[in-house]
Scaffold this motif. Structure first.
Motif: not given
Length: 209
Positions: A148-152
């Protein structure tokens, strides 16, 4: 710090307790003293019944967080390279960024997430909890062996002080007021004498100068 949690409702499904594999995992991400340094947390699981873990039959889930100056944050979750029959086929993840400002955008594995006004934690989405100054990102069901990759991207530069304490309360009042006004208008929107939130936000503008 990064603290692993679970919102599984079954008794015994607590992080650090041998029971069953977790159906849900949440990671609370707290501000770092050195924001440029990556942080990580690891969750260990085994079948909790046999000694098979001594032969390598265990699962490791790793989360790494990297601040991107004051512009955003990158969260990388690495799933185990092996699957076991005692692991669920899918798992729901949530990432709660504590002492955060609202996000301009959030992506999950390269796809833009929608904002969840109802804070249901259902499908993949994100929302801002102004009462706790937390940004929450929910993945929905993810295959157990998928990373999982999350960019905020933050809506604006975070303040130089934590969004906590007196100044944090006042800052959150402004954030909550703006969010409520955007939807329906806060009590006291036209008359400050009628709305506690309106008065608190007005005080914030004075104290933060």
């Amino acid at each position: 710090a990064i603290i692993p949690l679970t919102w599984d409702s079954s008794p015994g499904n607590t992080i650090g307790t041998s029971a069953t594999a977790y159906d849900t995992l949440e990671f609370e991400i707290y501000p770092a003293m050195e924001s440029t340094e990556p942080r990580e947390a690891i969750v260990y699981e085994d079948d909790s019944k046999t000694l098979a873990y001594m032969d390598g039959d265990y699962a490791i889930t790793k989360v790494e967080v990297q601040e991107q100056n004051t512009k955003g944050m990158h969260i990388a979750l690495t799933a185990g390279t092996r699957t076991f029959d005692w692991l669920p086929e899918t798992r729901e993840f949530a990432f709660t960024v504590v002492n955060a400002v609202p996000a301009k955008s959030v992506t999950l594995n390269g796809q833009n997430l929608s904002y969840d006004d109802l804070k249901t934690r259902g499908e993949a989405s994100y929302y801002y909890d102004a009462s706790r100054a937390c940004l929450v990102v929910v993945t929905g069901a993810i295959p157990i062996d998928k990373d999982v990759s999350v960019d905020i991207e933050w809506a604006f530069d975070p303040p130089s002080f934590p969004v906590a304490g007196l100044r944090g309360v006042l800052s959150r009042a402004n954030l909550a007021l703006n969010a409520l006004n955007a939807v329906q208008g806060a009590p006291g929107f036209n008359d400050a004498s009628k709305g506690s939130l309106e008065r608190l936000a007005s005080l914030a503008a004075v104290v933060e100068m």
